[in-house]
Design an enzyme around this catalytic site. Sequence first.
Site, PDB file in Angstrom:
ATOM      1  CB  SER A 131     -11.620  -3.387  11.094  1.00 26.17           C
ATOM      2  OG  SER A 131     -12.217  -2.122  10.860  1.00 26.17           O
ATOM      3  CE1 TYR A 144     -11.017  -3.639   5.665  1.00 29.96           C
ATOM      4  CE2 TYR A 144     -12.316  -2.078   6.951  1.00 29.96           C
ATOM      5  CZ  TYR A 144     -11.150  -2.790   6.760  1.00 29.96           C
ATOM      6  OH  TYR A 144     -10.102  -2.669   7.655  1.00 29.96           O
TER       7      TYR A 144
HETATM    8  O1  NJP Z   1      -2.800  -0.079   6.034  1.00 33.20           O
HETATM    9  P1  NJP Z   1      -1.584   0.012   4.983  1.00 33.20           P
HETATM   10  P2  NJP Z   1      -2.833  -0.346   7.612  1.00 33.20           P
HETATM   11  N1  NJP Z   1       0.082  -9.881   0.798  1.00 33.20           N
HETATM   12  O2  NJP Z   1      -2.232   0.096   3.645  1.00 33.20           O
HETATM   13  C1  NJP Z   1      -0.062  -5.359   3.125  1.00 33.20           C
HETATM   14  C2  NJP Z   1      -6.502  -2.882   9.312  1.00 33.20           C
HETATM   15  N2  NJP Z   1      -7.214  -1.654   9.674  1.00 33.20           N
HETATM   16  O3  NJP Z   1      -1.505  -0.394   8.211  1.00 33.20           O
HETATM   17  O4  NJP Z   1       1.933  -6.136   0.030  1.00 33.20           O
HETATM   18  C3  NJP Z   1       0.850  -9.379   1.762  1.00 33.20           C
HETATM   19  O5  NJP Z   1      -0.643   1.111   5.376  1.00 33.20           O
HETATM   20  C4  NJP Z   1       0.584  -4.155   2.469  1.00 33.20           C
HETATM   21  O6  NJP Z   1       1.837  -4.549   1.897  1.00 33.20           O
HETATM   22  P3  NJP Z   1       2.155  -4.687   0.307  1.00 33.20           P
HETATM   23  C5  NJP Z   1      -6.444  -3.173   7.834  1.00 33.20           C
HETATM   24  O7  NJP Z   1      -7.606  -3.776   7.345  1.00 33.20           O
HETATM   25  C6  NJP Z   1      -6.748  -0.435   9.337  1.00 33.20           C
HETATM   26  O8  NJP Z   1      -3.809   0.601   8.177  1.00 33.20           O
HETATM   27  O9  NJP Z   1       3.582  -4.274   0.190  1.00 33.20           O
HETATM   28  N3  NJP Z   1       0.680  -8.164   2.308  1.00 33.20           N
HETATM   29  C7  NJP Z   1       0.831  -3.261   3.673  1.00 33.20           C
HETATM   30  O10 NJP Z   1       2.044  -3.567   4.286  1.00 33.20           O
HETATM   31  C8  NJP Z   1      -5.258  -4.104   7.792  1.00 33.20           C
HETATM   32  O11 NJP Z   1      -5.639  -5.433   8.058  1.00 33.20           O
HETATM   33  C9  NJP Z   1      -7.462   0.708   9.673  1.00 33.20           C
HETATM   34  O12 NJP Z   1       1.189  -3.786  -0.414  1.00 33.20           O
HETATM   35  C10 NJP Z   1      -0.344  -7.422   1.839  1.00 33.20           C
HETATM   36  C11 NJP Z   1      -0.317  -3.620   4.619  1.00 33.20           C
HETATM   37  O13 NJP Z   1      -0.911  -4.829   4.131  1.00 33.20           O
HETATM   38  C12 NJP Z   1      -4.358  -3.600   8.924  1.00 33.20           C
HETATM   39  O14 NJP Z   1      -5.164  -2.761   9.721  1.00 33.20           O
HETATM   40  C13 NJP Z   1      -8.635   0.603  10.355  1.00 33.20           C
HETATM   41  C14 NJP Z   1      -1.197  -7.878   0.841  1.00 33.20           C
HETATM   42  C15 NJP Z   1      -1.387  -2.549   4.640  1.00 33.20           C
HETATM   43  O15 NJP Z   1      -0.835  -1.373   5.154  1.00 33.20           O
HETATM   44  C16 NJP Z   1      -3.141  -2.830   8.476  1.00 33.20           C
HETATM   45  O16 NJP Z   1      -3.521  -1.771   7.619  1.00 33.20           O
HETATM   46  C17 NJP Z   1      -9.098  -0.646  10.677  1.00 33.20           C
HETATM   47  C18 NJP Z   1      -0.950  -9.159   0.313  1.00 33.20           C
HETATM   48  N4  NJP Z   1      -1.701  -9.687  -0.671  1.00 33.20           N
HETATM   49  C19 NJP Z   1      -8.387  -1.762  10.343  1.00 33.20           C
HETATM   50  N5  NJP Z   1      -2.123  -6.906   0.575  1.00 33.20           N
HETATM   51  C20 NJP Z   1      -7.051   2.094   9.334  1.00 33.20           C
HETATM   52  N6  NJP Z   1      -5.831   2.309   8.872  1.00 33.20           N
HETATM   53  O17 NJP Z   1      -7.847   3.030   9.526  1.00 33.20           O
HETATM   54  C21 NJP Z   1      -1.839  -5.883   1.389  1.00 33.20           C
HETATM   55  O18 NJP Z   1     -10.245  -0.703  11.314  1.00 33.20           O
HETATM   56  N7  NJP Z   1      -0.768  -6.189   2.154  1.00 33.20           N
END
Ligand code: NJP
Length: 246
Positions: A131, A144
């Site tokens: 990020s 974060y």
């Molecule tokens: O967010 P979201 P993004 N075990 O909430 C999974 C970074 N980022 O696509 O387990 C396994 O739509 C969760 O799956 P589920 C951010 O920090 C974003 O934007 O089913 N999986 C879902 O598929 C992150 O590293 C922005 O709930 C786990 C996914 O993570 C990455 O981009 C800006 C889990 C999250 O999808 C993807 O985020 C930035 C677990 N324990 C960085 N916990 C932004 N969107 O603005 C969560 O700078 N997940």
Amino acid sequence: MSTRTAVVTGASSGIGEATARELAKQGYHVYVGARRFDRVQRLAEDIGGTALELDVTSEDSVRAFTDAVERVDVLVNNAGGAKGLAPVLEADLDDWRWMWETNVVGTLRVTKALLPKLIASGDGLIVTVTSVAALHTYDNGAGYTSAKHAQGVLHRTLRGELLGQPVRLTEIAPGAVETEFSLVRFDGDAERAAKVYEGIDPLYAEDIAQIVAFAASRPPHVNLDTIVVKPRDQEGPGRFSRRPAN
Ligand code: NJP
């Protein structure tokens, strides 16, 4: 030649889902993991991949997931996110633990388990989605930003430790991407989440997915180290140009 294989963590929404779709388009067999199994199962059916339940905060879950992956050429460490937005004085320790366990220790667990297979592939690639919060701090964001800094340090350290091995490492540091990220951060408060993207043209998950696919399609001697990508309307983590609301 056998089919190249990719693993995408956190593929049930946002950047992970879009990345899995993009890599499948490039011909990869994609293993998609997340806690919401119904979602990754539907995705795997769509792209001809393999869905597996994955909770990166659980040792047993990561072991079962990584044991099921026989071969891996590309690992996308994408699972992660934020919880809350609070000054250090009011920090919620559970939120901090969630962010560190998911972004930092989760990335470590999965990477450590798959590293021998990435090396064995002869041309491995590890993409870690960190990020702009891995590069800067901002008020009320220390839970974060500290987790993302640590995740970035883990990834960048590997770049040195793996010198001489056939593994490339690419860190992608995005700014604001409109996904479920803010919904998760604000505990399901859709109105508050929508405000994050109000009056700007944010990035979309597909924008990041295309960058992952570009990195993966470079020849083995080309390592894209760090890619910082933000919307044109964003200069830094908290600095945006917003159109006034009508
Ligand atoms: O967010 P979201 P993004 N075990 O909430 C999974 C970074 N980022 O696509 O387990 C396994 O739509 C969760 O799956 P589920 C951010 O920090 C974003 O934007 O089913 N999986 C879902 O598929 C992150 O590293 C922005 O709930 C786990 C996914 O993570 C990455 O981009 C800006 C889990 C999250 O999808 C993807 O985020 C930035 C677990 N324990 C960085 N916990 C932004 N969107 O603005 C969560 O700078 N997940």
